[in-house]
Design an enzyme around this catalytic site. Structure first.
Site, short mmCIF file in Angstrom:
data_model
loop_
_atom_site.label_atom_id
_atom_site.label_comp_id
_atom_site.label_asym_id
_atom_site.label_seq_id
_atom_site.Cartn_x
_atom_site.Cartn_y
_atom_site.Cartn_z
N GLU A 168 -45.87 -45.58 36.72
CA GLU A 168 -45.98 -47.02 36.51
C GLU A 168 -45.00 -47.82 37.35
O GLU A 168 -45.26 -48.98 37.67
CB GLU A 168 -45.83 -47.37 35.02
CG GLU A 168 -44.44 -47.21 34.42
CD GLU A 168 -44.14 -45.80 33.90
OE1 GLU A 168 -44.81 -44.85 34.33
OE2 GLU A 168 -43.21 -45.66 33.07
N HIS A 227 -42.84 -41.03 36.11
CA HIS A 227 -43.23 -42.40 35.72
C HIS A 227 -43.97 -43.11 36.86
O HIS A 227 -43.36 -43.89 37.60
CB HIS A 227 -41.98 -43.21 35.36
CG HIS A 227 -41.37 -42.81 34.06
ND1 HIS A 227 -41.79 -43.34 32.86
CD2 HIS A 227 -40.40 -41.92 33.78
CE1 HIS A 227 -41.08 -42.80 31.89
NE2 HIS A 227 -40.23 -41.94 32.42
N CYS A 257 -44.51 -39.03 30.70
CA CYS A 257 -43.18 -38.54 30.33
C CYS A 257 -43.21 -37.98 28.90
O CYS A 257 -43.77 -36.91 28.69
CB CYS A 257 -42.13 -39.61 30.54
SG CYS A 257 -40.52 -38.88 30.83
N1 GLN Z 1 -37.40 -38.00 25.44
C1 GLN Z 1 -38.01 -37.26 26.50
C2 GLN Z 1 -36.98 -36.61 27.40
O1 GLN Z 1 -35.85 -36.97 27.42
C3 GLN Z 1 -38.95 -38.14 27.31
C4 GLN Z 1 -38.25 -39.22 28.06
C5 GLN Z 1 -39.17 -40.31 28.54
O2 GLN Z 1 -40.28 -40.45 28.06
N2 GLN Z 1 -38.72 -41.14 29.47
O3 GLN Z 1 -37.32 -35.72 28.13
#
Ligand code: GLN
Length: 538
Positions: free
Chosen positions: A512, A510, A384
């Site tokens: 995970e 994600h 992410c």
């Molecule tokens: N801050 C970034 C976004 O909003 C990544 C978000 C995250 O890592 N969950 O896109």
């Protein structure tokens, strides 16, 4: 008849109620029963989405896009139960629905009160999950500690369900602490007080789980049984585990926790089959070797902030029969280091992972770590925010766009390689408005990510607002960044990887959240494999 098990906790928080609940559920599944799990959080937030990872640990995301408490992640790792929005109940949600019903005039002029209206709404929500087709038992973990004001309506609703449905359909488990005081003496008094408090609320526990530093002697169990009115067999000791928390279902099985539940709730169940689970625990207890993975992030100081990532790394280790030692690195501490000092900090690692996050703090240190990994051949996994950092680093150092940035960190940058989609530009409401939950991605053949999944179509969960900016697709690809995954119509970038590198993969989703110790996520398994290969060559 559907069965319900309520799990409450006493004495103090952080005794591992979630783990106790999910280990019990695991054991019931091993007996062929279909279970569901509910987490009740007695706070007024509607969900965990707007809470800081520093306050409350990781936010766990479900397929249907709910932002929930991290205990639901633990349920997903220990059981096969599907987890959806309704499996997470908060006081915020309960009051929100009761108050909107009141505004719609649906209480027909009556005074709206905590009992019965709030308690009825709690019972209704529990039954919605419990009555799902094919479900035998629903386990409900009541957050907080008995004695907290916030938990009282939930304990009252649980008490009412006990008397509405009858003793063969509802079981109460209470978790307490048997602390050790100076001189190594174990103390039962806190348990006595906590059970007394629960009984004052009208609940007689059917089973006690005692958190203790070690197995308790028989006479102590006998004593606790007699002053709490809980049968001796149903006084269970959840002693501290030194190797792995995944051993807990086996500890409960030794003490026949499943038999007690099955008998009390008059369930029909097969003999337990814990073969696969025990084999997995055995790998964790006797690994072939140890691999060191650095997690370079900003919420490093609280162990729960990256809970699912840490667990998924351990699962990647299980897939390769190695122990994964986690080296947690606060990215801010890497900023302004000389090349030599940076090398010293990171040289003992066999791979690094850059997890998700929000806001500017620590970003520079993450970019520094990613550059080190890319140029030194160290396996690197970006998740992410981690993927976004990999894109920024590539744009700055390979494409030589010195001011490449995300508009999250520098809104006025002239090279916004990561930016907001149109639809996010006007969002003012912060709760539940990110790109959330499960969606489909298509991945290109002959890429690392493709080899890992062995599939071209994958489904993963998202939780982010910012995206790879499509104007930079061509220049970044020409500079050597492989764009390996897209949304089905090709409009959004889902994953990137480094060419000419052992293993450098960034994913916008994600993975995970879907990893379990029995079924390690393929990307984590592949990352750990690459880290083992890297260790062998260095
Ligand atoms: N801050 C970034 C976004 O909003 C990544 C978000 C995250 O890592 N969950 O896109």
């Amino acid at each position: 008849m559907k069965k319900y098990i309520f799990i409450s906790g006493g004495v103090c928080s952080s005794l591992g109620k979630g783990l106790a609940a999910t280990s019990l559920a695991n054991l019931l599944e091993s007996r062929g029963l279909n279970i569901q799990m509910i987490k009740i959080d007695p706070y007024l937030n509607v969900d965990a989405g707007t809470m800081s990872p520093y306050q409350h640990g990781e936010v766990y995301v479900t397929d249907d896009g709910a932002e929930t408490d991290l205990d639901l992640g633990s349920y997903a790792r220990f059981t096969r139960a599907t987890i959806r929005k309704e499996n997470s109940i908060t006081t915020g949600q309960i009051y929100q629905s009761v108050i909107s019903k009141e505004r719609e005039g649906r209480y027909l002029g009556r005074t709206v009160q905590i009992i019965p209206h709030i308690t009825d709404e709690i019972k209704r929500r529990i039954s919605v999950v419990g009555k799902r087709p094919g479900i035998d038992v629903t386990l409900i973990e009541i957050g907080g500690t008995v004695g907290d004001y916030e938990s009282i309506p939930y304990l009252e609703a649980a008490r009412q369900m006990g008397s509405d449905l009858g003793p063969e359909n509802v079981l109460f488990v209470h978790l307490t602490l048997v602390p050790e005081v100076g001189g190594g003496e174990l103390k039962t008094k806190p348990t006595q007080h906590s059970v007394k408090e629960l009984r004052e609320l009208g609940i007689q526990p059917d089973m006690l789980i005692l958190r203790a530093p070690r197995m308790l002697p028989n006479d102590m169990i006998h004593k606790i049984s007699s002053f709490t009115n809980v049968k001796k067999d149903a006084v269970i000791v959840g002693y501290d585990l030194t190797d792995t928390i995944y051993e807990l279902p086996l500890v409960y099985r030794e003490q026949r926790v499943d038999d007690i539940v099955i008998e009390k709730l008059r369930l029909h169940a097969k003999e337990p089959d814990l073969t696969r689970w025990a084999a997995m625990v055995n790998i964790l207890k006797h690994p072939d070797k140890t691999i060191r993975i650095g997690v370079v992030g900003k919420y490093i100081h609280l162990p729960d902030s990256y809970k699912s990532i840490y667990e998924a790394l351990v699962h990647g280790g299980i897939a390769n029969r190695v122990q994964v030692d986690l080296v947690k690195i606060d990215s801010e501490t890497l900023e302004n280091l000389s090349k030599k000092d940076l090398k010293e900090r990171l040289s003992g690692l066999h791979g690094i992972l850059i997890p998700g996050g929000f806001g500017t703090r620590g970003v520079l240190g993450m970019i520094t770590a990613v550059e080190y990994a890319r140029t030194s051949g160290l396996p690197c996994f970006g998740i992410c925010l981690g993927m976004q950092i990999m894109v920024i680093e590539y744009a700055r150092n390979v494409l030589h766009l010195a001011n490449a940035d995300s508009t999250e960190f520098k809104p006025e940058t002239t090279n916004p390689v990561i930016s907001l989609l149109e639809e996010q530009l006007d969002v003012t409401d912060m709760g539940g408005t990110m790109r959330l939950g499960k969606s489909e991605s298509h991945i290109l053949p002959d890429t690392r990510i493709h080899t890992s999944y062995n599939n071209e179509i994958i489904f993963e969960r998202h939780r982010h607002r910012y995206e790879f900016n499509n104007s930079y697709r061509d220049p970044l690809t020409e500079a050597g960044l492989i764009i390996s995954g897209y949304t089905p119509e090709g409009e959004l970038v889902e994953s990137v990887e480094w060419s000419d590198h052992r293993w450098g993969v960034g994913v916008q989703f994600h993975p995970e959240f879907k990893s379990t110790p029995i079924d390690p996520h393929p990307l984590f398994a592949s990352f750990i494999k690459a880290s083992i290969d890297h260790a062998a060559k260095t």
